[in-house]
Design a protein around this motif. Sequence first.
Motif, PDB file in Angstrom:
ATOM      1  N   ASP A  39       0.817  -1.221   0.000  1.00 50.41           N
ATOM      2  CA  ASP A  39       0.000   0.000   0.000  1.00 50.41           C
ATOM      3  C   ASP A  39       0.848   1.266   0.000  1.00 50.41           C
ATOM      4  N   ILE A  40       1.622   1.445  -1.069  1.00 52.99           N
ATOM      5  CA  ILE A  40       2.457   2.644  -1.197  1.00 52.99           C
ATOM      6  C   ILE A  40       1.599   3.746  -1.810  1.00 52.99           C
ATOM      7  N   TRP A  41       1.342   4.809  -1.012  1.00 57.99           N
ATOM      8  CA  TRP A  41       0.469   5.892  -1.460  1.00 57.99           C
ATOM      9  C   TRP A  41       1.237   7.161  -1.829  1.00 57.99           C
ATOM     10  N   SER A 300       4.540  -4.856 -10.310  1.00 55.79           N
ATOM     11  CA  SER A 300       4.311  -5.527  -9.029  1.00 55.79           C
ATOM     12  C   SER A 300       2.828  -5.677  -8.715  1.00 55.79           C
ATOM     13  N   SER A 301       2.008  -4.803  -9.255  1.00 52.44           N
ATOM     14  CA  SER A 301       0.556  -4.915  -9.070  1.00 52.44           C
ATOM     15  C   SER A 301      -0.123  -4.034 -10.099  1.00 52.44           C
ATOM     16  N   ASN A 302      -1.374  -4.340 -10.410  1.00 57.89           N
ATOM     17  CA  ASN A 302      -2.150  -3.506 -11.326  1.00 57.89           C
ATOM     18  C   ASN A 302      -2.675  -2.245 -10.661  1.00 57.89           C
ATOM     19  N   ILE A 303      -2.638  -2.208  -9.334  1.00 60.00           N
ATOM     20  CA  ILE A 303      -3.121  -1.027  -8.621  1.00 60.00           C
ATOM     21  C   ILE A 303      -1.927  -0.122  -8.356  1.00 60.00           C
ATOM     22  N   ALA A 304      -1.671   0.788  -9.318  1.00 58.54           N
ATOM     23  CA  ALA A 304      -0.557   1.723  -9.220  1.00 58.54           C
ATOM     24  C   ALA A 304      -1.071   3.060  -8.727  1.00 58.54           C
ATOM     25  N   ASN A 305      -0.208   3.761  -7.988  1.00 59.34           N
ATOM     26  CA  ASN A 305      -0.654   5.042  -7.444  1.00 59.34           C
ATOM     27  C   ASN A 305       0.382   6.143  -7.640  1.00 59.34           C
ATOM     28  N   PRO A 306       1.361   6.333  -6.737  1.00 55.73           N
ATOM     29  CA  PRO A 306       2.272   7.472  -6.920  1.00 55.73           C
ATOM     30  C   PRO A 306       3.322   7.198  -7.985  1.00 55.73           C
ATOM     31  N   LEU A 307       3.772   8.268  -8.662  1.00 56.78           N
ATOM     32  CA  LEU A 307       4.842   8.199  -9.644  1.00 56.78           C
ATOM     33  C   LEU A 307       5.878   9.257  -9.287  1.00 56.78           C
ATOM     34  N   LEU A 308       7.155   8.932  -9.483  1.00 57.32           N
ATOM     35  CA  LEU A 308       8.230   9.858  -9.131  1.00 57.32           C
ATOM     36  C   LEU A 308       9.388   9.681 -10.098  1.00 57.32           C
ATOM     37  N   GLU A 309       9.993  10.799 -10.506  1.00 54.41           N
ATOM     38  CA  GLU A 309      11.247  10.772 -11.256  1.00 54.41           C
ATOM     39  C   GLU A 309      12.356  11.215 -10.303  1.00 54.41           C
ATOM     40  N   ASP A 310      13.382  10.364 -10.113  1.00 54.10           N
ATOM     41  CA  ASP A 310      14.442  10.712  -9.165  1.00 54.10           C
ATOM     42  C   ASP A 310      15.510  11.557  -9.840  1.00 54.10           C
ATOM     43  N   ARG A 311      16.521  11.936  -9.085  1.00 54.82           N
ATOM     44  CA  ARG A 311      17.543  12.851  -9.578  1.00 54.82           C
ATOM     45  C   ARG A 311      18.376  12.243 -10.694  1.00 54.82           C
ATOM     46  N   ILE A 315      12.324   6.323 -13.184  1.00 52.01           N
ATOM     47  CA  ILE A 315      10.905   6.478 -12.893  1.00 52.01           C
ATOM     48  C   ILE A 315      10.490   5.408 -11.888  1.00 52.01           C
ATOM     49  N   TRP A 316       9.829   5.844 -10.799  1.00 48.63           N
ATOM     50  CA  TRP A 316       9.391   4.948  -9.726  1.00 48.63           C
ATOM     51  C   TRP A 316       7.874   4.956  -9.644  1.00 48.63           C
ATOM     52  N   ILE A 317       7.329   3.780  -9.431  1.00 45.85           N
ATOM     53  CA  ILE A 317       5.886   3.618  -9.290  1.00 45.85           C
ATOM     54  C   ILE A 317       5.605   2.827  -8.027  1.00 45.85           C
ATOM     55  N   GLY A 318       4.749   3.355  -7.181  1.00 47.56           N
ATOM     56  CA  GLY A 318       4.326   2.632  -5.993  1.00 47.56           C
ATOM     57  C   GLY A 318       2.994   1.949  -6.250  1.00 47.56           C
ATOM     58  N   THR A 319       2.870   0.713  -5.799  1.00 47.80           N
ATOM     59  CA  THR A 319       1.624  -0.027  -5.968  1.00 47.80           C
ATOM     60  C   THR A 319       1.163  -0.557  -4.609  1.00 47.80           C
ATOM     61  N   ASN A 320       0.032  -1.241  -4.618  1.00 50.81           N
ATOM     62  CA  ASN A 320      -0.456  -1.785  -3.349  1.00 50.81           C
ATOM     63  C   ASN A 320       0.267  -3.065  -2.944  1.00 50.81           C
ATOM     64  N   LEU A 321       1.180  -3.543  -3.809  1.00 51.03           N
ATOM     65  CA  LEU A 321       1.932  -4.748  -3.465  1.00 51.03           C
ATOM     66  C   LEU A 321       3.444  -4.568  -3.557  1.00 51.03           C
ATOM     67  N   GLY A 322       3.906  -3.344  -3.865  1.00 51.36           N
ATOM     68  CA  GLY A 322       5.345  -3.177  -3.945  1.00 51.36           C
ATOM     69  C   GLY A 322       5.764  -1.908  -4.643  1.00 51.36           C
ATOM     70  N   LEU A 323       6.997  -1.942  -5.173  1.00 51.14           N
ATOM     71  CA  LEU A 323       7.626  -0.778  -5.770  1.00 51.14           C
ATOM     72  C   LEU A 323       8.262  -1.191  -7.090  1.00 51.14           C
ATOM     73  N   ASP A 324       8.132  -0.335  -8.109  1.00 47.39           N
ATOM     74  CA  ASP A 324       8.682  -0.612  -9.438  1.00 47.39           C
ATOM     75  C   ASP A 324       9.586   0.532  -9.868  1.00 47.39           C
ATOM     76  N   ARG A 325      10.609   0.168 -10.666  1.00 47.89           N
ATOM     77  CA  ARG A 325      11.525   1.171 -11.212  1.00 47.89           C
ATOM     78  C   ARG A 325      11.741   0.916 -12.697  1.00 47.89           C
ATOM     79  N   PHE A 326      11.726   1.986 -13.467  1.00 45.95           N
ATOM     80  CA  PHE A 326      12.097   1.931 -14.870  1.00 45.95           C
ATOM     81  C   PHE A 326      13.336   2.803 -15.062  1.00 45.95           C
TER      82      PHE A 326
END
Length: 1005
Positions: A39-41, A300-311, A315-326
């Motif tokens: 549950d990464i919001w 990591s899950s179909n329920i994606a929520n926050p998106l972030l571009e780091d320095r 690209i990072w995506i938080g989902t209800n089951l984990g964390l993804d990076r592109f």
Amino acid sequence: MIGASLLLAGTPAHALDPARGIGQLHHSAWTIADGAPPDIWALAQSSDGYLWLGTGAGLYRFDGVRFEKFRPLAGDRLPSANVNALFADVRGDLWIGFEAGQISRLRRGRLKTFTPGAPGVSVLQIAGDRNGGVWAALAGRQGGLAHFSDDRWTVVGANAGLPPGSVSSVLAAHDGAIWAATGGWLWVRRPGAPRFERTAEAISQRARIVQARDGRIWLSPGAPHPIHAIAEHLQPRGTGRAGIGPVPPAIEPSGEKILIDRDNVLWGARSKGGIFRIGSAKPSAHRDPVERFTLSEGLSSNIANPLLEDREGNIWIGTNLGLDRFREANAVAAPGLPPTSRQGFQIAAERDGAVYVLTGDTLFRAYADRPADAIARFDAIPRSLHVDRSGMVWAGFEHGIAQLDSARFQPVALPGGAKGGVAGWIELADGRLCASMPGQGVFCRHGATWSRAPAPLGTLSEAPVQMAADSKHRLWLNYEDHLLMIDGARQTRFARREGLDVGGVELIAAIGDDIYALGDFGLARFDGNRFRTLRSERHPLLSRLSGISRGVDGALWLNGIEGVVRIESAALAAAFADPARPLRATLLDLDDGLPGVAQQDANTPTALTTKDGRLWLVTSHGIAWIDPRRLMRNPLPPPVSITRLVAAGRAYPASAMIALPAGTRSLQIDYTALSLSIPERVRFRYQLETVDGGWVDPGQRRQAFYTGLGPGQYRFRVLAANNDGVWNRRGATLDFVIPPTFGQSMWFKIIIAGLLLAAGWLLYSLRMRQLASRIRGQLEERLRERERIARELHDTLLQGFQGLVYRFQSAIDRLPPSSAARTDLEQALDLADAALADGRDRVRDLRSGSDDDDLAQHFANTAAQSGSPGASAFRVITEGQPRTLHPVVRAEITGIGDEAILNAIRHARATKIEVNIVYHARELLLQIADNGIGISADMIAGGRRNHFGMTGMRERAAVIRADFSIASRPGGGTQVTLTVPASIAYGAERRPRKGLFRRWMPGED
């Protein structure tokens, strides 16, 4: 104190290539099984480089390797475990918004919590403006827009022009404007304006506002409105035209979180599941303009929520089951091809930049920017693939040669019905295409027919497994255990004796004017006479090579078991000039996007360069390509952080100075570096000052362990380098102190030193007492022997002599008084009486020694009785209280002193003699000095021939264990020194009682 490098300003390290599809980016996913929280919001990256995760299970931070749950320091607490919003400001503070309505500020490890609105009003978003102010979007009817200033929160309402109620999103724009989504409309307060004004942008209750790097404002307004850049007249000044048009709701509904990356590529969460991506560049005809990535593709899950571009541009995506990076990778797996092939892969370059790929049952045409096309299928076992100069495709199968004809392979008839697996291909200078069939020979195509190759290829006793031609038209034939060079009519064999020391030869290749041989154990190059080899024992990156190609960047690229190795021409030349020196090379492996390692044991090339400049590679898990002209490099040194110190089972957060328990001897220090692109390649060096002699290289380990530490103040330093070897030389430091236990304290050491000294002194005293007792026993034994001799002399010689005197006296008495004989006899008897008296004195001395303990008087008498007129210049000086001497010691001392005085008077012609007698508590010192003519060194050492005065003095000193020395030089006088330990010199005296320690002191007996 912890030192962490601040984020670098300016252009980030790199961005994701918009021309590549989302499937060509390197994707990583961390799920609950990997330690990621559910549950990464919310996501935020703080100035120290950490990625912070606001979740339904609390607050976490991630360094690319470890997920760490935030635990407040003693006295602090989080108001809730359900985190909705995060914002990291430029000062290093982290703002945390909770579902329960509170906002906490985390500053240097300490928490301070505020309630910006009504209790229970959820915090949806937090943003910071350019003046340091913080804004929060609050949900619900009692929500609104809150502003933090002067250390307190204030709800901005009707007095600022905003309607009451929920604010779903807030944006603090680069130009200072504040944007808010509330009341069904988008609102803005321009820089310097006192109030908000409503725009014509309609929104729903789930609107999201974001700003692109170019300053353009984007809106995900929620159904039924499309995702779009707001109207041009509302945009900040100086923004260009949007590269992406509105996204119709039929394609992707709005209302979910979106992100515009630094290349103006739109990323968004999908209400239907997963994420989508829309590039700003004109989409390829072979690629959908809207790309999607869901659970089925690896999210990591179909329920994606926050998106972030780091320095670093990831690209990072938080989902209800984990964390993804592109992230972008240097190597890209060719799409549309099977990942594995039971018979391996064969590749050959097509003339337009594509490549042909032969799998176990299908021939594909593979492309860099779109999925591969299946061209032909077959049911034979493939062995090799070749595209000739005319573009015709040939395949070598287990039982012969086949030519591609449209969508089918047509077998080729060989003379004599020859059949066999085709291993190698070569096109001769005259244009003929030749194929090698081990066990059958070499066959060449002339016109439309195949025949056995002419000499010398056709007359070989054995067909090679591979063939190549160099720039001088020489043919090179690979037989795995050796090579054969054919230069006209001359044939030369090369094996280990000729420098070809690569083990089994996997491939022979002509690169420019050079010939290279690749094998199990390294790389060899022909220098015109013999081969020079770089062995893999010295250069591990050159293990099991099977592919080689010259890139458009001028470097040599090798495909091997370790990965793909890039070597600059100068570095390669230096290595061949001195094979023992280190080889400067760059390794690309699975972390760089390669799907596997180099395919082995096929004797066919696994690396080639196409006309468009791309390098294509055959791996054990598919085909990949690299563009040498666009290699990703990360120029940002990673921020370094020391996270904690663990000692005696207790964890100490890193702080200015850590005081550990007294007696701590072992500890562990955890540290990290915040390079999130390829954290697996981050390298470290650390040093504990005064303990480590230099920098310790732990590789990628993020812990340091120390044992056997003593008390003192310590400083731990750590440096780190990112995945491309860019070092942060400032690093981080941690100071800690280990107080001493009582047993380690200075007072304890002083006490122990004192006790050791006392024990040593006691042992010394005991030893001295033992020696003194032994010497005293020897002296007593000598005294008893003297007494025995005295008794014997008295009872025998003296008594007998006395009797004789009486007999002579009786005889004399019978002589007449006038007798001349009587007079002579009476004179003789007088001499006899004197001799008897002297004998009695000697006997008395033997029994108890002289009764005179006054050494000064004794030596004065000796000088006076010498009969020398120089005795008037004789002086005796006494220091200390005279004490009773042991009889034997007294006799030896007087004997030594008498000898020295008489020598000075009789032989040295001294006009001045001075005797010093010192009665010291530790010793008795006798010193006799004169101003005579002196004594030569030889005389001091051995004495005068047939004279025993000096020898006798030394012997007397040895009897009483005294130190004896003579110092003299011709014409410079003489000094005789005698030092006798007090425990030996002084006789028994009744003294006052002393303490235990004094009684053990030497020299007191």
